[in-house]
Scaffold this motif. Sequence first.
Motif, PDB file in Angstrom:
ATOM      1  N   ARG A 174       0.759  -1.222   0.002  1.00 16.24           N
ATOM      2  CA  ARG A 174       0.017  -0.032  -0.005  1.00 16.24           C
ATOM      3  C   ARG A 174       0.864   1.057  -0.026  1.00 16.24           C
ATOM      4  NH1 ARG A 174      -5.594  -0.431   3.270  1.00 16.24           N
ATOM      5  NH2 ARG A 174      -6.071  -2.436   2.730  1.00 16.24           N
ATOM      6  N   GLN A 175       2.007   1.216   0.800  1.00 12.83           N
ATOM      7  CA  GLN A 175       2.639   2.511   0.663  1.00 12.83           C
ATOM      8  C   GLN A 175       3.513   2.399  -0.729  1.00 12.83           C
ATOM      9  OE1 GLN A 175       1.859   3.713   4.248  1.00 12.83           O
ATOM     10  NE2 GLN A 175       3.214   4.709   2.962  1.00 12.83           N
ATOM     11  N   GLY A 176       3.268   1.657  -1.473  1.00 12.08           N
ATOM     12  CA  GLY A 176       4.261   1.642  -2.760  1.00 12.08           C
ATOM     13  C   GLY A 176       5.781   1.366  -2.383  1.00 12.08           C
ATOM     14  N   GLY A 177       5.924   0.612  -1.484  1.00  8.62           N
ATOM     15  CA  GLY A 177       7.289  -0.032  -1.059  1.00  8.62           C
ATOM     16  C   GLY A 177       7.919   1.005  -0.199  1.00  8.62           C
ATOM     17  N   VAL A 178       9.024   0.956   0.501  1.00 10.37           N
ATOM     18  CA  VAL A 178       9.774   1.562   1.268  1.00 10.37           C
ATOM     19  C   VAL A 178      11.475   1.736   1.053  1.00 10.37           C
ATOM     20  CG1 VAL A 178      10.538   1.833   3.951  1.00 10.37           C
ATOM     21  CG2 VAL A 178       8.074   1.042   3.299  1.00 10.37           C
ATOM     22  N   ALA A 179      11.640   2.850   0.574  1.00 12.29           N
ATOM     23  CA  ALA A 179      12.934   3.098   0.594  1.00 12.29           C
ATOM     24  C   ALA A 179      13.972   2.844   1.650  1.00 12.29           C
ATOM     25  CB  ALA A 179      13.356   4.421  -0.005  1.00 12.29           C
ATOM     26  N   LEU A 180      15.047   1.842   1.583  1.00 17.40           N
ATOM     27  CA  LEU A 180      15.585   1.457   2.834  1.00 17.40           C
ATOM     28  C   LEU A 180      16.941   2.189   3.102  1.00 17.40           C
ATOM     29  CD1 LEU A 180      15.095  -2.456   2.645  1.00 17.40           C
ATOM     30  CD2 LEU A 180      13.839  -0.780   3.976  1.00 17.40           C
ATOM     31  N   LYS A 181      17.585   2.737   1.813  1.00 18.50           N
ATOM     32  CA  LYS A 181      18.720   3.264   2.160  1.00 18.50           C
ATOM     33  C   LYS A 181      18.650   4.737   3.045  1.00 18.50           C
ATOM     34  CE  LYS A 181      22.958   3.927  -0.434  1.00 18.50           C
ATOM     35  NZ  LYS A 181      23.595   4.316  -1.894  1.00 18.50           N
ATOM     36  N   PRO A 182      17.740   5.633   2.590  1.00 22.18           N
ATOM     37  CA  PRO A 182      17.515   6.639   3.596  1.00 22.18           C
ATOM     38  C   PRO A 182      17.196   6.287   5.149  1.00 22.18           C
ATOM     39  CG  PRO A 182      15.710   6.734   1.933  1.00 22.18           C
ATOM     40  CD  PRO A 182      16.751   5.535   1.565  1.00 22.18           C
ATOM     41  N   LEU A 183      16.392   5.287   5.183  1.00 16.23           N
ATOM     42  CA  LEU A 183      16.024   4.826   6.593  1.00 16.23           C
ATOM     43  C   LEU A 183      17.318   4.243   7.284  1.00 16.23           C
ATOM     44  CD1 LEU A 183      12.649   2.847   7.146  1.00 16.23           C
ATOM     45  CD2 LEU A 183      15.050   2.443   8.512  1.00 16.23           C
ATOM     46  N   ILE A 184      17.977   3.551   6.764  1.00 15.16           N
ATOM     47  CA  ILE A 184      19.262   2.882   7.243  1.00 15.16           C
ATOM     48  C   ILE A 184      20.289   4.204   7.635  1.00 15.16           C
ATOM     49  CG2 ILE A 184      21.447   1.770   6.819  1.00 15.16           C
ATOM     50  CD1 ILE A 184      19.690  -0.143   5.469  1.00 15.16           C
ATOM     51  N   LEU A 204      11.742   3.281  12.944  1.00 16.44           N
ATOM     52  CA  LEU A 204      11.562   4.053  11.790  1.00 16.44           C
ATOM     53  C   LEU A 204      10.831   3.259  10.786  1.00 16.44           C
ATOM     54  CD1 LEU A 204      15.063   5.790  11.518  1.00 16.44           C
ATOM     55  CD2 LEU A 204      12.981   6.756  12.263  1.00 16.44           C
ATOM     56  N   PHE A 205      10.973   1.785  10.569  1.00 12.43           N
ATOM     57  CA  PHE A 205      10.240   1.281   9.480  1.00 12.43           C
ATOM     58  C   PHE A 205       8.781   1.442   9.998  1.00 12.43           C
ATOM     59  CE2 PHE A 205       8.306  -2.703   7.898  1.00 12.43           C
ATOM     60  CZ  PHE A 205       8.545  -2.589   6.686  1.00 12.43           C
ATOM     61  N   ASN A 206       8.455   0.798  11.401  1.00  9.10           N
ATOM     62  CA  ASN A 206       7.247   0.958  11.830  1.00  9.10           C
ATOM     63  C   ASN A 206       6.395   2.219  11.396  1.00  9.10           C
ATOM     64  OD1 ASN A 206       7.950  -1.583  12.554  1.00  9.10           O
ATOM     65  ND2 ASN A 206       7.787  -1.071  14.895  1.00  9.10           N
ATOM     66  N   ARG A 207       7.119   3.393  11.593  1.00  8.14           N
ATOM     67  CA  ARG A 207       6.622   4.709  11.089  1.00  8.14           C
ATOM     68  C   ARG A 207       6.241   4.802   9.477  1.00  8.14           C
ATOM     69  NH1 ARG A 207       9.442  10.403  13.199  1.00  8.14           N
ATOM     70  NH2 ARG A 207      10.891   9.857  11.326  1.00  8.14           N
ATOM     71  N   GLU A 208       7.243   4.350   9.064  1.00  6.36           N
ATOM     72  CA  GLU A 208       7.125   4.432   7.612  1.00  6.36           C
ATOM     73  C   GLU A 208       5.833   3.626   7.017  1.00  6.36           C
ATOM     74  OE1 GLU A 208       8.854   5.891   4.779  1.00  6.36           O
ATOM     75  OE2 GLU A 208      10.008   6.600   6.376  1.00  6.36           O
ATOM     76  N   ILE A 209       5.455   2.476   7.620  1.00  7.41           N
ATOM     77  CA  ILE A 209       4.101   1.658   7.355  1.00  7.41           C
ATOM     78  C   ILE A 209       3.054   2.183   8.040  1.00  7.41           C
ATOM     79  CG2 ILE A 209       5.493  -0.196   6.271  1.00  7.41           C
ATOM     80  CD1 ILE A 209       4.647  -1.655   8.757  1.00  7.41           C
ATOM     81  N   LEU A 210       3.120   3.334   8.788  1.00  6.19           N
ATOM     82  CA  LEU A 210       2.210   3.814   9.572  1.00  6.19           C
ATOM     83  C   LEU A 210       0.768   4.168   8.950  1.00  6.19           C
ATOM     84  CD1 LEU A 210       1.160   3.945  12.724  1.00  6.19           C
ATOM     85  CD2 LEU A 210       1.962   6.039  12.684  1.00  6.19           C
ATOM     86  N   PRO A 211       0.890   4.894   7.826  1.00  3.59           N
ATOM     87  CA  PRO A 211      -0.145   5.415   7.182  1.00  3.59           C
ATOM     88  C   PRO A 211      -0.994   4.125   6.671  1.00  3.59           C
ATOM     89  CG  PRO A 211       1.595   6.684   6.521  1.00  3.59           C
ATOM     90  CD  PRO A 211       2.161   5.376   7.377  1.00  3.59           C
ATOM     91  N   ALA A 212      -0.564   3.309   6.195  1.00  2.55           N
ATOM     92  CA  ALA A 212      -1.296   2.263   5.374  1.00  2.55           C
ATOM     93  C   ALA A 212      -1.664   1.238   6.741  1.00  2.55           C
ATOM     94  CB  ALA A 212      -0.161   1.226   4.723  1.00  2.55           C
ATOM     95  N   VAL A 213      -1.010   1.079   7.673  1.00  2.00           N
ATOM     96  CA  VAL A 213      -1.571   0.398   8.830  1.00  2.00           C
ATOM     97  C   VAL A 213      -2.743   0.976   9.542  1.00  2.00           C
ATOM     98  CG1 VAL A 213      -0.716   0.057  11.263  1.00  2.00           C
ATOM     99  CG2 VAL A 213       0.579  -0.647   9.557  1.00  2.00           C
TER     100      VAL A 213
END
Lengths: 424, 424
Positions: A174-184, A204-213
């Motif tokens: 739903r998020q259209g994927g999550v970019a891992l490099k900036p997150l790391i 931080l990953f949990n926060r990235e998927i929060l809107p979809a969640v």
Amino acid sequence: MSQSGLLSTAPGTVAEANAEAFARLDAADPWVVDVRLARDAIPGYTDRLVLTSGAPMPWTSYQGGQREALIGGALFEGLAASREEAIAGFADGSIQIGACHDYGAVGSLAGIYTASMPVFVVENRSHGNVGFCNFYEGKEPRRLNYGCYDEGVHQRLEHVNNVLAPVVGEAIRRQGGVALKPLIARALRMGDEVHSRNAAASVLFNREILPAVLDMVGEGFPGVRDSMLHLAENDYFFLRLSMAAAKATADAMVVPGSTLVSAMAFSCRGFAIKLAGLGDQWFEGPPPIHQGKLFAGHTDDEITWMGGESPITETIGLGGFAQACALSLQDYQGGSPEVMIERNMEMYRITHGENSTYRIPLFGFRGTPTAVDARKVLATGILPVMDVGLAGRDGGQIGAGVIRAPRECFEMAMTAFEQRYGAQ
Amino acid sequence: MSQSGLLSTAPGTVAEANAEAFARLDAADPWVVDVRLARDAIPGYTDRLVLTSGAPMPWTSYQGGQREALIGGALFEGLAASREEAIAGFADGSIQIGACHDYGAVGSLAGIYTASMPVFVVENRSHGNVGFCNFYEGKEPRRLNYGCYDEGVHQRLEHVNNVLAPVVGEAIRRQGGVALKPLIARALRMGDEVHSRNAAASVLFNREILPAVLDMVGEGFPGVRDSMLHLAENDYFFLRLSMAAAKATADAMVVPGSTLVSAMAFSCRGFAIKLAGLGDQWFEGPPPIHQGKLFAGHTDDEITWMGGESPITETIGLGGFAQACALSLQDYQGGSPEVMIERNMEMYRITHGENSTYRIPLFGFRGTPTAVDARKVLATGILPVMDVGLAGRDGGQIGAGVIRAPRECFEMAMTAFEQRYGAQ
């Protein structure tokens, strides 16, 4: 093999090849785009295939916890009804064993994959390749990837398959994927090195998927609350994403003529590396050299090797190569800040360059030392350092620490390199 | 006033009083338990009262951005229909001005509170006292607490009042409160010092309230999704919680005979401190000494003082006193890791002790330097360091940096101390 020759930085084949391999590593852009079952996601995966860590070996070479983990994997997947049947199946080849790396995957510790396990699908958008890693089993020391298989392990794996992975996969899509490099990169500013410490990256990953969640909760999607609370409790969750990101990054490094290390992994038998200039060939040495801190009640003689491919993170300049970002690890794996900083600094002497994205605040945002050059390891005698969990003889995690890759791997690799490309 | 006498560590009144004040600080256990309107939560709050930062002053002493912020507060609250009416109201006392600290509250920058603003209610469970702080307005540089008031500022404040605060308050109540001390301790391991950097603490706080939030989404509680996404975007959100926690902690320090600093704050006129042994009396000096990094397009001569009570965090051993936890701040506020580390180390020379909970990974988990002793400031000439946002002449945030409390405050405080308790 002349050591001064090996260190030559004059323009030429190796220098150019290394520059290209490093540039590809440094430009990698890993995105987690999906969660799918291994059988659907991984090319060539068959229903009776079990993957495990390290260079490929025949069934009879697997021992101890890694052998137990393979048996546990066969039982979990229903490839055998009993331990004996599993052993017979591995022996007669009706249950197949594969090396994770050969399938674009990386395994934590014993690194067991079976066909029905969900895997993160990580695309390297700058190179077009894909890497995989399966899910963290949770905090409980008894885990399949630590050589344990029992009712509790089974239930936790089932929970991952049936509840957690569908929720996380749906959120990622739903998020259209999550970019891992900036997150790391961000997690490195927040006390992680994304190998033995993933506390910031996980949250931080949990926060990235929060809107979809939040949408999914509103719609009554099953298992969301439970899954989010599970994620919130598991600071290690992100490790599998950093491993898949690292695999998708390192696999882009393959360039003929390069002496840079493109993989580091071990099995119950020994440590092995690949060179970017020698494709899929492994160069195997003895087990790694270790220095660790054991959980209360455990002793050094219990430490056993049952595999591990999380050093893919060190391969791309994270983990032990970013230890100065994660000084809190002194509590978990032992050591002092001074030793950790010195170790991290030392890695600049055996690496090709400095990462342009992954940076160390303590070093004034200097890029992490990135891409081990096998020639520099031999010339300096400095061995690559890795942050790892330590497994016990009877299965389960008993501590954590630092390991060093053995020199023999680099000697064999450079001998093979010179046979292929001529003396450097 | 003999300086050697002031540093005496022999047992006696001051040593015992300082030990007691420090012990209370160190034992504090701040929990955020509620969000309520200032008029309902803060004892003595009246509808026509506007609070602001720093030692109390008459209306005519407020100038520049702090004066603008007071006017903006009156307009926001509807205490005046126009700027002119607000000015007249402050002048004739029909709109009252109070000092935040006198109401158990602390204000960020200009620190404007009005009756209808929601505040975090933080209980110090080991001492029984309560501290308050209102909400972060968001990332937009134009904010009421930076001396700005316009339609955009108004709308963002309304959004906090009507959407964000009700959601966050409900979540906090459903969780039965959130313990802030362990959360702050954890954030210090994750790159925060919880004054100018709150990236980890903010995301950890969001995680703490997640179970309640997920329930609320499921029930269709209004504004939850919007609020959680707002929180996810605002790395500064937690600052107001760390300030309220620090206020609830520092207020427990009041012990007759103690030379430890129990508050540091400034107004548009100057910097001021309180001593734990001298209750509510402020000792006011000139404005702080600063060194900062301005956002692009701004110059040093624009920097202006319009108040600030976030140095309550430094008062209890956080912020500048934990700068070595948050080396990423070198990007935001300038400076090098070496300078930040040296500055942090320096604070051990002017503090009473080391915090038993707030610890610095880089220093081998040594406790942060905690509780400034006014005697040590005078004896060493080392001035307390604070991490702050910098406000511009025309309102709004124009940068960030480090300030030092002026020596005069400590001289005046110790003169008063000796007048009260005799030469030490």
